[in-house]
Motif scaffolding. Structure first.
Motif, mmCIF file in Angstrom:
data_model
loop_
_atom_site.group_PDB
_atom_site.id
_atom_site.type_symbol
_atom_site.label_atom_id
_atom_site.label_comp_id
_atom_site.label_asym_id
_atom_site.label_seq_id
_atom_site.Cartn_x
_atom_site.Cartn_y
_atom_site.Cartn_z
ATOM 1 N N SER A 182 0.842 -1.193 0.000
ATOM 2 C CA SER A 182 0.000 0.000 0.000
ATOM 3 C C SER A 182 0.879 1.245 0.000
ATOM 4 O O SER A 182 1.684 1.443 0.919
ATOM 5 N N LEU A 183 0.712 2.071 -1.028
ATOM 6 C CA LEU A 183 1.442 3.345 -1.057
ATOM 7 C C LEU A 183 0.919 4.272 0.047
ATOM 8 O O LEU A 183 1.681 5.019 0.662
ATOM 9 N N ARG A 184 -0.383 4.217 0.306
ATOM 10 C CA ARG A 184 -0.959 5.053 1.371
ATOM 11 C C ARG A 184 -0.292 4.748 2.719
ATOM 12 O O ARG A 184 0.111 5.666 3.456
ATOM 13 N N PRO A 201 6.679 -5.438 -14.047
ATOM 14 C CA PRO A 201 6.760 -6.813 -13.545
ATOM 15 C C PRO A 201 5.784 -7.802 -14.160
ATOM 16 O O PRO A 201 5.810 -8.973 -13.798
ATOM 17 N N ARG A 202 4.914 -7.354 -15.034
ATOM 18 C CA ARG A 202 3.889 -8.263 -15.550
ATOM 19 C C ARG A 202 4.115 -8.530 -17.036
ATOM 20 O O ARG A 202 4.156 -7.624 -17.856
ATOM 21 N N GLY A 203 4.292 -9.797 -17.378
ATOM 22 C CA GLY A 203 4.449 -10.177 -18.775
ATOM 23 C C GLY A 203 3.101 -10.305 -19.464
ATOM 24 O O GLY A 203 2.120 -10.743 -18.854
ATOM 25 N N ARG A 204 3.050 -9.915 -20.724
ATOM 26 C CA ARG A 204 1.803 -10.038 -21.479
ATOM 27 C C ARG A 204 1.531 -11.495 -21.819
ATOM 28 O O ARG A 204 2.437 -12.269 -22.122
ATOM 29 N N ASP A 205 0.247 -11.829 -21.811
ATOM 30 C CA ASP A 205 -0.158 -13.205 -22.097
ATOM 31 C C ASP A 205 -0.609 -13.312 -23.551
ATOM 32 O O ASP A 205 -0.702 -12.309 -24.269
ATOM 33 N N PHE A 353 0.498 -1.815 -10.918
ATOM 34 C CA PHE A 353 0.540 -1.041 -9.675
ATOM 35 C C PHE A 353 -0.658 -1.361 -8.787
ATOM 36 O O PHE A 353 -1.386 -0.463 -8.364
ATOM 37 N N PRO A 354 -0.891 -2.633 -8.466
ATOM 38 C CA PRO A 354 -2.046 -2.949 -7.618
ATOM 39 C C PRO A 354 -1.889 -2.404 -6.201
ATOM 40 O O PRO A 354 -2.877 -2.282 -5.473
ATOM 41 N N TRP A 355 -0.695 -2.056 -5.818
ATOM 42 C CA TRP A 355 -0.430 -1.585 -4.462
ATOM 43 C C TRP A 355 -0.602 -0.070 -4.323
ATOM 44 O O TRP A 355 -0.508 0.457 -3.213
ATOM 45 N N TRP A 367 -3.538 4.176 -20.145
ATOM 46 C CA TRP A 367 -2.787 2.923 -20.223
ATOM 47 C C TRP A 367 -2.404 2.418 -18.832
ATOM 48 O O TRP A 367 -1.582 1.526 -18.698
ATOM 49 N N ASP A 368 -3.009 3.026 -17.796
ATOM 50 C CA ASP A 368 -2.734 2.674 -16.408
ATOM 51 C C ASP A 368 -1.282 2.924 -16.026
ATOM 52 O O ASP A 368 -0.700 2.210 -15.204
ATOM 53 N N MET A 369 -0.721 3.977 -16.633
ATOM 54 C CA MET A 369 0.625 4.431 -16.291
ATOM 55 C C MET A 369 0.520 5.713 -15.475
ATOM 56 O O MET A 369 -0.396 6.507 -15.682
ATOM 57 N N PRO A 370 1.450 5.946 -14.546
ATOM 58 C CA PRO A 370 1.374 7.166 -13.743
ATOM 59 C C PRO A 370 1.536 8.409 -14.599
ATOM 60 O O PRO A 370 2.350 8.425 -15.537
ATOM 61 N N VAL A 371 0.766 9.431 -14.311
ATOM 62 C CA VAL A 371 0.898 10.710 -15.003
ATOM 63 C C VAL A 371 2.104 11.434 -14.396
ATOM 64 O O VAL A 371 2.110 11.754 -13.211
#
Length: 594
Positions: A182-184, A201-205, A353-355, A367-371
């Protein structure tokens, strides 16, 4: 055209093509000359300051410097810059006494999430300034993807241990085997800044028919490589197909050969030349007996009662529209079936970034990338910064180190209450190499020999041991011979118009016809009127002030060999050879370093 401004760092930096192309802007010719002279520790320290991991990068760097190398324009092959970096690492003396000592603590606490190259670069740059750095990682040792995703036959653990150890030895606190969930919660611990360097860390399927049914025999490439690296996976089936055309795919197929794969194939949807893998990685795979089959798109994983039997492929061809965008068009030929027992999927990596909670003020794009501010690497949470693959997408180690430097500058400015866009400038100088009227302190007797090939161990040995390093590296004699191929691009030709008598002696002697005295004009017009028309618009023209006849001196930097013959021939000393040295800015550049 206006006279060229050579007073700042930008102009001559771009002329040093290898250093310009390097994301960390390592002073390449400088350390190559030191290697030629046998000063390996000095060469190592120049590398260590800019790219942080000379021994690691000397083995596995993506080498953006080499395609840019000027030697490659006049010869078939560029200088072996990457492998010379390894020479400095392999042959150096003990350099621990040359490492900086941390300053007295300034009371600021920085958390680095991930122990990969970006985080470790931030830690190194800030620890010496007195920051208290804590590095968190879910692994047992530092290195991140350098340790988990690069096979040991390319990068041994002891090299990673040594170079990560130099950083940890600066007083950096490490918390291994600790997952940040958790970043919080992390921010609630009161850190002055948080740096996120968790990689991609996640490879494409490959979600095609049969994937779920044959799941036991289909593996995500980066996960499989990590299991191999840490000893969880020690063997593989005889028949293996690797899907993908990047460097991860090359590492997968070469690792599979060493773990018992007799029939290993790489099958790619693109053409051979379009593959993202580095050319030398493809060559190594082919050398190890691994065929690469192109223009095949996987359609189905075939299986019998959950046992994988092979993969069905559609044969395609590439078509491009007016903007160069590629489309894969079926050729109409019958689908192609390739038998196999296991598949390694290496078709790309993604950030995860599930955390990081979505309601804490840190924005993500579509694209679920940080701004991020791409210059400062600051997120929409002012005290949270990103770097490496976690910042702007998967790239490579040298880019991660470069971004680590930039993030460290930002964190230092932030913690001192300064504007992040007011960045410190690089340090540079330009020094004449004159030792007499027509003598210079550098050797321009460039070797005409071909690029040296790095010796390797016998394949029959290396294919049986996945931890046995394949390359032996250059010995001192080979290193010196290869270093002497460098054209000394950082020794610049500097022209002083007021002492020129326009005798054209420099024009007559120039071996590449890169110098022209002509009437001034607009750039496009001027480029076409030079003695050798300057067709490469990416490389600058060096234009003098108006001379006595009203003409200007124009030199095409693209084809100049930095041989110094113009300076040797000039009767008035209007030409000089001056060494340009630039070290990129670091955190606390304006502060006194200890």
């Amino acid at each position: 055209m206006k006279p060229t401004n050579i007073g700042g760092h930008d102009y001559f930096h771009k002329v040093v093509d290898c250093q310009w192309a390097c994301p960390a802007h390592t002073p390449v010719p400088e350390y190559i000359r030191l290697i030629a002279a046998g000063h390996y520790s000095d060469a190592y320290m120049i590398n260590w300051r800019s790219n942080v991991f000379p021994g690691i990068l000397g083995r596995v760097c993506d080498r953006p410097c080499e395609p840019a190398c000027r030697r490659g324009r006049v010869d078939k092959e560029p200088v072996a810059i990457c492998r010379l970096k390894r020479v400095a690492a392999d042959l150096k003396d003990d350099i621990t006494g040359r490492l900086p000592r941390p300053a007295k603590t300034n009371g600021k606490r920085i958390a680095c999430v991930g122990a990969g190259p970006a985080s470790l670069t931030v830690a190194r740059d800030l620890a010496v300034l007195g920051y208290q750095i804590t590095v968190f990682d879910n692994g047992a040792r530092p290195g991140g993807m350098m340790r988990s995703q690069i096979p040991k036959f390319r990068l041994p653990d002891d090299v990673i241990d040594e170079e990560c150890g130099y950083i940890i030895g600066l007083g950096v606190e490490t918390r291994y085997n600790q997952w940040i969930g958790s970043l919080r919660e992390l921010m609630a611990e009161g850190w002055d800044a948080v740096f996120v360097g968790t990689g991609a860390p996640r490879g494409r399927d490959a979600p095609i028919p049969g994937r779920e049914e044959a799941a036991k025999h289909i593996h995500i490439g980066i996960d499989w490589l990590a299991n191999v690296a840490f000893g969880h996976t020690t063997k593989i089936s005889k028949r293996v197909i690797v899907l993908g055309g990047g460097n991860t795919a090359m590492d997968c197929c070469r690792s599979a050969r060493r773990l018992g794969g007799d029939d290993v194939k790489v099958i790619v949807r693109s053409g051979f030349e379009e593959m993202k893998a580095s050319p030398w990685e493809k060559e190594e795979a082919i050398h190890e007996g691994i065929p690469i089959i192109n223009m095949r798109v996987p359609k189905e994983f075939r299986h019998e009662n959950g046992r994988l039997t092979g993969v069905l492929f559609e044969i395609v061809r590439a078509e491009y529209d007016g903007k160069g965008r590629r489309s894969l068009i079926p050729t109409g030929e019958p689908d192609e079936f390739h038998e196999c027992d296991e598949v390694l999927v290496a078709i790309g990596q993604e950030n995860a970034f599930p955390w990081i909670e979505k309601d804490i003020g840190l924005e993500f794009d579509k694209w679920d990338m940080p701004v991020l501010n791409e210059k400062t690497l600051q997120s929409t949470l002012p005290n949270v910064f990103f770097g490496g693959d976690a910042a702007l997408g998967p790239k490579n180690i040298i880019t991660a180190a470069a971004q680590g430097h930039e993030a460290a500058i930002s964190i230092d400015l932030f913690c001192r209450g300064k504007k992040l866009n007011d960045r410190p400038p690089p340090q540079f100088n330009l020094v004449s190499q004159k030792m007499g009227i027509h003598e210079w302190s550098y050797d321009n007797q460039v070797s005409e020999e071909e690029r040296k090939k790095v010796p390797v161990k016998a394949l029959e040995k290396t294919l049986k041991d996945i931890k046995l390093e394949l390359e032996l590296g250059f010995d001192p004699f080979m290193a010196c011979a290869e270093a002497e191929r460098c054209l000394n691009c950082d020794v610049e030709t500097v022209f002083t118009g007021k002492t020129c008598i326009e005798c054209d002696a420099c024009v007559d002697i120039c071996p590449t016809e890169c110098i022209t005295f002509t009437a001034n004009g607009e750039e496009d017009d001027l480029r076409g009127r030079l003695k050798a028309p300057a067709k490469n618009n990416d490389q600058a023209l060096y234009v003098s002030e108006d001379l006595k006849t009203g003409r200007v001196m124009v030199k095409d930097e693209n084809i100049c060999l930095h041989c110094g013959m113009c300076a040797e021939r000039c009767p008035t000393g209007a030409w000089d050879m001056q060494k340009f040295f630039m070290q990129c800015a670091e955190a606390g550049t304006e502060a006194k370093r200890t």
